[in-house]
Structure formats: structure tokens, C-alpha cells
Design a protein around this motif. Structure first.
Motif, PDB file in Angstrom:
ATOM      1  N   MET A   1     -19.044  15.395  -2.873  1.00  0.00           N
ATOM      2  CA  MET A   1     -18.670  16.778  -3.080  1.00  0.00           C
ATOM      3  C   MET A   1     -17.156  16.868  -3.137  1.00  0.00           C
ATOM      4  O   MET A   1     -16.460  16.196  -2.384  1.00  0.00           O
ATOM      5  N   LYS A   2     -16.657  17.697  -4.042  1.00  0.00           N
ATOM      6  CA  LYS A   2     -15.213  17.939  -4.141  1.00  0.00           C
ATOM      7  C   LYS A   2     -14.941  19.409  -3.896  1.00  0.00           C
ATOM      8  O   LYS A   2     -15.715  20.272  -4.322  1.00  0.00           O
ATOM      9  N   ILE A   3     -13.814  19.671  -3.223  1.00  0.00           N
ATOM     10  CA  ILE A   3     -13.381  21.045  -3.000  1.00  0.00           C
ATOM     11  C   ILE A   3     -11.961  21.214  -3.510  1.00  0.00           C
ATOM     12  O   ILE A   3     -11.206  20.244  -3.616  1.00  0.00           O
ATOM     13  N   LYS A   4     -11.615  22.464  -3.816  1.00  0.00           N
ATOM     14  CA  LYS A   4     -10.256  22.807  -4.221  1.00  0.00           C
ATOM     15  C   LYS A   4      -9.687  23.752  -3.184  1.00  0.00           C
ATOM     16  O   LYS A   4     -10.333  24.733  -2.809  1.00  0.00           O
ATOM     17  N   ILE A   5      -8.496  23.465  -2.712  1.00  0.00           N
ATOM     18  CA  ILE A   5      -7.846  24.292  -1.715  1.00  0.00           C
ATOM     19  C   ILE A   5      -7.305  25.552  -2.407  1.00  0.00           C
ATOM     20  O   ILE A   5      -6.549  25.445  -3.378  1.00  0.00           O
ATOM     21  N   ILE A   6      -7.686  26.736  -1.897  1.00  0.00           N
ATOM     22  CA  ILE A   6      -7.252  27.992  -2.525  1.00  0.00           C
ATOM     23  C   ILE A   6      -6.317  28.802  -1.628  1.00  0.00           C
ATOM     24  O   ILE A   6      -5.723  29.768  -2.081  1.00  0.00           O
ATOM     25  N   ARG A   7      -6.190  28.403  -0.354  1.00  0.00           N
ATOM     26  CA  ARG A   7      -5.277  29.068   0.583  1.00  0.00           C
ATOM     27  C   ARG A   7      -4.635  28.017   1.475  1.00  0.00           C
ATOM     28  O   ARG A   7      -5.186  26.946   1.679  1.00  0.00           O
ATOM     29  N   HIS A   8      -3.495  28.364   2.039  1.00  0.00           N
ATOM     30  CA  HIS A   8      -2.819  27.456   2.968  1.00  0.00           C
ATOM     31  C   HIS A   8      -3.737  27.143   4.146  1.00  0.00           C
ATOM     32  O   HIS A   8      -4.345  28.035   4.724  1.00  0.00           O
ATOM     33  N   VAL A   9      -3.838  25.866   4.492  1.00  0.00           N
ATOM     34  CA  VAL A   9      -4.619  25.413   5.640  1.00  0.00           C
ATOM     35  C   VAL A   9      -3.622  25.152   6.771  1.00  0.00           C
ATOM     36  O   VAL A   9      -2.748  24.294   6.633  1.00  0.00           O
ATOM     37  N   PRO A  10      -3.725  25.895   7.891  1.00  0.00           N
ATOM     38  CA  PRO A  10      -2.737  25.778   8.968  1.00  0.00           C
ATOM     39  C   PRO A  10      -2.950  24.539   9.844  1.00  0.00           C
ATOM     40  O   PRO A  10      -3.261  24.636  11.037  1.00  0.00           O
ATOM     41  N   THR A  11      -2.812  23.371   9.247  1.00  0.00           N
ATOM     42  CA  THR A  11      -2.940  22.109   9.977  1.00  0.00           C
ATOM     43  C   THR A  11      -1.716  21.253   9.666  1.00  0.00           C
ATOM     44  O   THR A  11      -0.954  21.541   8.752  1.00  0.00           O
ATOM     45  N   ASN A  12      -1.557  20.185  10.420  1.00  0.00           N
ATOM     46  CA  ASN A  12      -0.472  19.244  10.170  1.00  0.00           C
ATOM     47  C   ASN A  12      -1.055  17.843  10.220  1.00  0.00           C
ATOM     48  O   ASN A  12      -1.423  17.404  11.298  1.00  0.00           O
ATOM     49  N   PRO A  13      -1.183  17.166   9.092  1.00  0.00           N
ATOM     50  CA  PRO A  13      -0.758  17.537   7.737  1.00  0.00           C
ATOM     51  C   PRO A  13      -1.666  18.618   7.148  1.00  0.00           C
ATOM     52  O   PRO A  13      -2.766  18.853   7.635  1.00  0.00           O
ATOM     53  N   SER A  14      -1.175  19.247   6.103  1.00  0.00           N
ATOM     54  CA  SER A  14      -1.902  20.344   5.465  1.00  0.00           C
ATOM     55  C   SER A  14      -2.231  19.985   4.019  1.00  0.00           C
ATOM     56  O   SER A  14      -1.333  19.606   3.267  1.00  0.00           O
ATOM     57  N   PRO A  15      -3.512  20.114   3.624  1.00  0.00           N
ATOM     58  CA  PRO A  15      -3.857  19.868   2.220  1.00  0.00           C
ATOM     59  C   PRO A  15      -3.106  20.843   1.300  1.00  0.00           C
ATOM     60  O   PRO A  15      -2.900  22.002   1.659  1.00  0.00           O
ATOM     61  N   ALA A  16      -2.709  20.381   0.148  1.00  0.00           N
ATOM     62  CA  ALA A  16      -1.924  21.190  -0.788  1.00  0.00           C
ATOM     63  C   ALA A  16      -2.784  22.224  -1.505  1.00  0.00           C
ATOM     64  O   ALA A  16      -3.870  21.899  -1.997  1.00  0.00           O
ATOM     65  N   VAL A  17      -2.286  23.454  -1.560  1.00  0.00           N
ATOM     66  CA  VAL A  17      -2.970  24.521  -2.294  1.00  0.00           C
ATOM     67  C   VAL A  17      -3.043  24.127  -3.770  1.00  0.00           C
ATOM     68  O   VAL A  17      -2.066  23.662  -4.344  1.00  0.00           O
ATOM     69  N   GLY A  18      -4.223  24.279  -4.365  1.00  0.00           N
ATOM     70  CA  GLY A  18      -4.435  23.929  -5.765  1.00  0.00           C
ATOM     71  C   GLY A  18      -4.933  22.512  -5.976  1.00  0.00           C
ATOM     72  O   GLY A  18      -5.396  22.170  -7.054  1.00  0.00           O
ATOM     73  N   GLN A  19      -4.862  21.693  -4.948  1.00  0.00           N
ATOM     74  CA  GLN A  19      -5.279  20.292  -5.034  1.00  0.00           C
ATOM     75  C   GLN A  19      -6.774  20.159  -4.765  1.00  0.00           C
ATOM     76  O   GLN A  19      -7.348  20.912  -3.985  1.00  0.00           O
ATOM     77  N   GLU A  20      -7.409  19.192  -5.407  1.00  0.00           N
ATOM     78  CA  GLU A  20      -8.814  18.894  -5.163  1.00  0.00           C
ATOM     79  C   GLU A  20      -8.923  17.698  -4.221  1.00  0.00           C
ATOM     80  O   GLU A  20      -8.125  16.761  -4.306  1.00  0.00           O
TER      81      GLU A  20
END
Length: 59
Positions: A1-20
Motif C-alpha cells: 500500500m502507498k500513501i501520499k502525505i497531504i498535511r504536515h506530520v508533527p514528528t521528527n523526522p517528518s514525512p514530506a508533504v506531497g511525497q508518497e
């Protein structure tokens, strides 16, 4: 399964918005608890992404 990040994820490190990202595993919590948590690898670490922070692009 693949997801696309659509909002800022408040973690460190944080997945990039717009990235799959490829989903490593899913922790099912149900709607009552804010939805499932989708875990992806980001900078070598496992990071949890909530349903309102992503959308599924490939099931």
C-alpha cells in the motif's frame, strides 16, 4: 500500500508533504479513536501517519 502525505506530520523526522511512501504496517484504531495509524519509513525511522494527514494512492 502507498500513501501520499497531504498535511504536515508533527514528528521528527517528518514525512514530506506531497511525497508518497510505502506503508510498512497499519495499526487499526477505528474512527472512535481518530482512525488508523499508517507507519512509513522516514530517514531510517518508523513514523506513524494519521488518516487526516494522508490519502491512499495505491491499495
Amino acid at each position: 500500500m502507498k500513501i501520499k502525505i497531504i498535511r504536515h506530520v508533527p514528528t521528527n523526522p517528518s514525512p514530506a508533504v506531497g511525497q508518497e511512501y510505502e506503508v510498512i504496517r497499519v495499526h487499526e484504531r477505528g474512527k472512535r479513536f481518530g482512525g488508523d495509524v499508517y507507519f512509513v519509513e522516514c530517514e531510517g525511522q518508523e513514523v506513524g501517519v494519521l488518516t487526516h494527514e494522508m490519502r491512499i494512492v495505491e491499495g
